[in-house]
Design an enzyme around this catalytic site. Sequence first.
Site, PDB file in Angstrom:
ATOM      1  N   GLU A 114       0.830  -1.211   0.000  1.00 51.64           N
ATOM      2  CA  GLU A 114       0.000   0.000   0.000  1.00 51.64           C
ATOM      3  C   GLU A 114       0.866   1.263   0.000  1.00 51.64           C
ATOM      4  OE1 GLU A 114      -2.427  -0.400   3.540  1.00 51.64           O
ATOM      5  OE2 GLU A 114      -2.834  -2.521   3.128  1.00 51.64           O
ATOM      6  N   LYS A 116       1.959   4.687   1.551  1.00 54.87           N
ATOM      7  CA  LYS A 116       1.829   5.179   2.938  1.00 54.87           C
ATOM      8  C   LYS A 116       1.365   6.639   2.883  1.00 54.87           C
ATOM      9  CE  LYS A 116       4.095   5.414   7.436  1.00 54.87           C
ATOM     10  NZ  LYS A 116       3.812   6.868   7.669  1.00 54.87           N
ATOM     11  N   LYS A 315      21.345   2.335  32.943  1.00 52.90           N
ATOM     12  CA  LYS A 315      21.297   1.792  34.294  1.00 52.90           C
ATOM     13  C   LYS A 315      22.700   1.723  34.926  1.00 52.90           C
ATOM     14  CE  LYS A 315      17.777  -0.412  35.201  1.00 52.90           C
ATOM     15  NZ  LYS A 315      17.010  -1.587  34.790  1.00 52.90           N
TER      16      LYS A 315
END
Length: 324
Positions: A114, A116, A315
Amino acid sequence: MTDISNQINTLRKTLRHHEYLYHVLDAPEIPDSEYDRLFHQLKALEQQHPELIMPDSPTQRVGAKPLSSFAQVTHEIPMLSLDNAFSDEEFYAFVKRIQDRLIALPEKLEFCCEPKLDGLAVSILYVNGVLTQAATRGDGTTGEDITLNIRTIRNIPLQLFTDNPPARLEVRGEVFMPQAGFNKLNETALAKGEKTFANPRNAAAGSLRQLDPKITSQRPLTLNAYGIGVAEGVELPDTHYGRLQWLKSLGIPVNPEIQLCDGVENVLKFYRTIQQKRPNLGYDIDGTVLKINSIPLQERLGFISKAPRWAIAYKFPAQEEMTI
Ligand SMILES: NC(=O)n1nc(-c2ccco2)nc1N
């Protein structure tokens, strides 16, 4: 049924048919003057018999008064965003990830390919075939209720073209503004010393998020459906392409460039063909969307819950067991 309600229903059916021919098929069979005459005939009958007015009548597209704010709508099925590829290699890697996940694999993967569309993703709910609610994608889980504005978009049917509608059908698609309409809108705004829009996508977003549906009604917006969310009381086709054809049979507009492609090479051929067509499509696209066509395969592959690309948690190393 009285003679008046017979006349009203016949006019509604006729107007819906001609609205579909004009706004969805771009193939009108009567002149605008004839359409207007029929529309005003219906409008007059409804004004003489307000008790016969129905929300899905063609005369009820433009809401009465502006809203003060938009209500929130929670999507029953999240409207997720798409992963991106920016090269053939990244598309091949996407295909390889699929092949690695699917143990038993068909020899060739079939894709529904398709363009976009560069507009605004929306969700439109039809209950027993009648347009009942519409919302923006928002953050994928919660969107804004833009039902009154969506009703003003002429190629979106207020009632599905079937005598046997599903109990509930959620149509998902992109609302966009074709370039010709965008240019005309900006020329008029410029002439009036009003704000102009930077591009058709912003113009579509600004027009859809107007609190006054009368303003939205004057904007050249159009919908192309590209999927289905909630569907109850109906047996859906088991391919994505089949579902889009089914939507078309209900009077829902679907982009005419959509194609089935068998195997990766044909998908890349589609990509290059659309890239060549892009300057002459008449509306903005920013790529293609390439979907596995088989619904059972889609369900086996599922979704990756999308972490935001703009944040990372950096972290500290795991702490040694604290010794006291
Ligand atoms: N923007 C657009 O044209 N889209 N977006 C999808 C989509 C988004 C999520 C699943 O499918 N498909 C098409 N054609």
